[in-house]
Design a protein around this motif. Structure first.
Motif, PDB file in Angstrom:
ATOM      1  N   LEU A   4       0.608  -1.280  -0.005  1.00 40.70           N
ATOM      2  CA  LEU A   4       0.031  -0.051  -0.147  1.00 40.70           C
ATOM      3  C   LEU A   4       0.738   1.493   0.102  1.00 40.70           C
ATOM      4  N   GLN A   5       0.456   2.453  -0.736  1.00 34.57           N
ATOM      5  CA  GLN A   5       1.518   3.601  -0.700  1.00 34.57           C
ATOM      6  C   GLN A   5       1.194   4.758   0.360  1.00 34.57           C
ATOM      7  N   ARG A   6       2.276   5.565   0.462  1.00 36.07           N
ATOM      8  CA  ARG A   6       1.217   5.948   2.030  1.00 36.07           C
ATOM      9  C   ARG A   6       2.067   7.188   1.426  1.00 36.07           C
ATOM     10  N   GLU A   7       1.639   8.480   2.167  1.00 37.16           N
ATOM     11  CA  GLU A   7       2.394   9.938   2.112  1.00 37.16           C
ATOM     12  C   GLU A   7       3.373   9.818   1.826  1.00 37.16           C
ATOM     13  N   THR A   8       3.683  10.983   0.501  1.00 39.04           N
ATOM     14  CA  THR A   8       4.944  11.609   0.601  1.00 39.04           C
ATOM     15  C   THR A   8       5.394  12.496   1.211  1.00 39.04           C
ATOM     16  N   ASN A   9       4.735  13.330   1.920  1.00 40.16           N
ATOM     17  CA  ASN A   9       5.161  14.919   2.500  1.00 40.16           C
ATOM     18  C   ASN A   9       3.528  15.002   3.801  1.00 40.16           C
ATOM     19  N   PRO A  10       4.403  13.887   4.299  1.00 36.61           N
ATOM     20  CA  PRO A  10       2.906  14.131   6.083  1.00 36.61           C
ATOM     21  C   PRO A  10       3.544  15.239   6.894  1.00 36.61           C
ATOM     22  N   TYR A  14       3.715  13.865  12.496  1.00 35.28           N
ATOM     23  CA  TYR A  14       3.148  13.021  12.131  1.00 35.28           C
ATOM     24  C   TYR A  14       4.233  11.564  11.226  1.00 35.28           C
ATOM     25  N   ALA A  15       3.389  10.143  10.982  1.00 36.44           N
ATOM     26  CA  ALA A  15       3.454   9.347  10.603  1.00 36.44           C
ATOM     27  C   ALA A  15       3.133   9.244   9.418  1.00 36.44           C
ATOM     28  N   PRO A  16       3.354   8.757   7.875  1.00 36.39           N
ATOM     29  CA  PRO A  16       2.887   9.208   7.057  1.00 36.39           C
ATOM     30  C   PRO A  16       1.521   7.759   6.458  1.00 36.39           C
ATOM     31  N   SER A  17       0.496   8.314   7.063  1.00 41.16           N
ATOM     32  CA  SER A  17      -0.582   7.898   6.280  1.00 41.16           C
ATOM     33  C   SER A  17      -1.346   7.402   4.622  1.00 41.16           C
ATOM     34  N   LEU A  18      -1.795   6.298   4.843  1.00 41.38           N
ATOM     35  CA  LEU A  18      -2.371   5.264   3.743  1.00 41.38           C
ATOM     36  C   LEU A  18      -3.411   6.063   2.824  1.00 41.38           C
ATOM     37  N   LEU A  19      -2.631   6.035   1.514  1.00 43.73           N
ATOM     38  CA  LEU A  19      -3.312   7.013   0.692  1.00 43.73           C
ATOM     39  C   LEU A  19      -5.048   6.888   0.204  1.00 43.73           C
ATOM     40  N   PRO A  20      -5.949   7.080  -0.133  1.00 43.22           N
ATOM     41  CA  PRO A  20      -7.109   6.374  -1.157  1.00 43.22           C
ATOM     42  C   PRO A  20      -6.432   5.600  -2.197  1.00 43.22           C
ATOM     43  N   GLN A  21      -6.630   4.590  -2.346  1.00 42.87           N
ATOM     44  CA  GLN A  21      -6.284   3.679  -2.937  1.00 42.87           C
ATOM     45  C   GLN A  21      -7.691   2.495  -3.690  1.00 42.87           C
ATOM     46  N   HIS A  22      -7.006   2.251  -4.355  1.00 46.70           N
ATOM     47  CA  HIS A  22      -7.551   0.761  -4.972  1.00 46.70           C
ATOM     48  C   HIS A  22      -7.061  -0.031  -6.386  1.00 46.70           C
ATOM     49  N   ARG A  24      -5.039  -2.708  -8.695  1.00 40.61           N
ATOM     50  CA  ARG A  24      -5.378  -2.401 -10.867  1.00 40.61           C
ATOM     51  C   ARG A  24      -5.494  -4.160 -10.530  1.00 40.61           C
ATOM     52  N   LYS A  25      -5.609  -4.882 -11.566  1.00 35.16           N
ATOM     53  CA  LYS A  25      -5.679  -6.114 -11.871  1.00 35.16           C
ATOM     54  C   LYS A  25      -4.783  -6.942 -12.152  1.00 35.16           C
ATOM     55  N   ASP A  26      -3.659  -6.085 -11.873  1.00 33.95           N
ATOM     56  CA  ASP A  26      -2.308  -6.703 -12.052  1.00 33.95           C
ATOM     57  C   ASP A  26      -1.746  -6.631 -10.781  1.00 33.95           C
ATOM     58  N   GLY A  27      -2.657  -6.533  -9.492  1.00 35.19           N
ATOM     59  CA  GLY A  27      -2.186  -6.751  -7.957  1.00 35.19           C
ATOM     60  C   GLY A  27      -1.406  -4.979  -7.671  1.00 35.19           C
ATOM     61  N   ALA A  28      -1.173  -3.870  -8.643  1.00 37.90           N
ATOM     62  CA  ALA A  28      -0.699  -3.439  -7.952  1.00 37.90           C
ATOM     63  C   ALA A  28      -1.729  -2.250  -7.237  1.00 37.90           C
ATOM     64  N   TYR A  29      -1.806  -1.193  -6.610  1.00 37.31           N
ATOM     65  CA  TYR A  29      -2.628  -0.424  -5.817  1.00 37.31           C
ATOM     66  C   TYR A  29      -1.763   1.431  -6.676  1.00 37.31           C
ATOM     67  N   VAL A  30      -2.999   1.888  -7.003  1.00 33.61           N
ATOM     68  CA  VAL A  30      -3.215   3.130  -7.237  1.00 33.61           C
ATOM     69  C   VAL A  30      -3.389   4.041  -6.786  1.00 33.61           C
ATOM     70  N   PRO A  31      -3.101   5.703  -6.710  1.00 34.24           N
ATOM     71  CA  PRO A  31      -4.254   6.210  -5.415  1.00 34.24           C
ATOM     72  C   PRO A  31      -5.228   6.450  -5.917  1.00 34.24           C
ATOM     73  N   THR A  32      -6.052   6.637  -5.343  1.00 33.04           N
ATOM     74  CA  THR A  32      -7.812   7.166  -5.796  1.00 33.04           C
ATOM     75  C   THR A  32      -8.179   9.179  -6.487  1.00 33.04           C
ATOM     76  N   GLY A  33      -8.305   9.184  -7.056  1.00 37.27           N
ATOM     77  CA  GLY A  33      -8.572  10.288  -7.423  1.00 37.27           C
ATOM     78  C   GLY A  33      -9.737  10.814  -8.212  1.00 37.27           C
ATOM     79  N   GLU A  34      -9.399  12.241  -8.840  1.00 42.07           N
ATOM     80  CA  GLU A  34     -10.356  12.732  -9.422  1.00 42.07           C
ATOM     81  C   GLU A  34      -9.087  12.223 -11.043  1.00 42.07           C
TER      82      GLU A  34
END
Length: 251
Positions: A4-10, A14-22, A24-34
């Protein structure tokens, strides 16, 4: 599967939080956004309150096809529901509607069963009384035979020779019913000699147990029909006759 991906500029401290993400079909996580929205499906509510997913076509347009709800009470034990040609659910009518003259909209659930008889190598459907044409009406000067017929389960046979034109002579016709045994040999087991210079309909009735006699152009013969049979019309001379020959089998 990636992590899972975390914030790059927390926020400082504070510890880096997990980003909203989902994923993909290849198993990689990508941030969810506009620019990378979470995949969703469109739903539409039917008249029965059911939420049905919208279907898309190849060009991306929506294709929604909603059928009506099943009849009220269709989930009650003892009731049967079927889908009509329009795709709608309808309740099957009770068996009491299965009578002669019932309407075409009775919503009856029909089933069929029928008798079969073994012919030595396969199964034949059981037949009712059958009718057909053996020889069409035309001019003839020589003996004519019909195609070989298959009798499935009839006992008797009724032939009708319809003569519409005769030669100006003393010539006669002989109507015969002939049989075959396993495709070999033939013999006449019922016949009718037609008088000369006479037009009209002449009948040959073959049935087991009837009285052998002639009544009003009907010759009766006490016999049965074998499985393979055919009819022939023999000419006593070379004169031209016009006639047709039809038949009916009798159970």
């Amino acid at each position: 599967m990636s992590t899972l991906q975390r914030e790059t500029n927390p926020k400082s401290g504070y510890a880096p939080s997990l980003l909203p993400q989902h994923e993909r079909k290849d198993g990689a996580y990508v941030p969810t956004g506009e620019n990378n929205p979470l995949p969703t499906a469109g739903y539409i509510q039917s008249s029965a309150g059911l939420w049905i997913p919208r279907k898309g076509t190849d060009d991306g347009s929506a294709n929604v096809n909603i059928k009506s709800a099943l009849p009220v009470g269709s989930n009650v034990i003892g009731k049967t529901v079927m889908v009509d040609p329009a795709g709608d659910g309808v309740e099957v009518s009770s068996a009491s509607n299965s009578i002669d003259g019932s309407g075409t909209n009775s919503n009856l659930l029909y089933t069929a069963s029928y008798q079969q008889a073994f012919n030595g190598s396969g199964w034949d459907r059981w037949r009712n009384n059958q009718e057909g044409l053996l020889l069409p009406s035309t001019w003839r000067t020589t003996a004519t035979t019909s195609a070989t017929q298959i009798n499935h389960n009839a006992k008797g046979l009724f032939l009708c020779l319809d003569i519409t034109a005769v030669p100006n002579a003393t010539e006669t016709l002989i109507l015969e019913v002939k049989s075959l045994v396993n495709g070999n040999g033939s013999w006449a087991y019922a016949n009718y000699t037609i008088p000369a210079n006479t037009v009209g309909k002449f009948y040959l009735l073959a049935y087991p147990g009837i009285s052998e006699k002639t009544i009003n152009r009907v010759v009766q013969s006490s016999t049965v029909i074998p499985r393979s049979w055919y009819a022939s019309v023999n000419h006593s001379g070379a004169g031209a006759w016009m006639y047709s020959l039809s038949f009916a089998t009798i159970l």
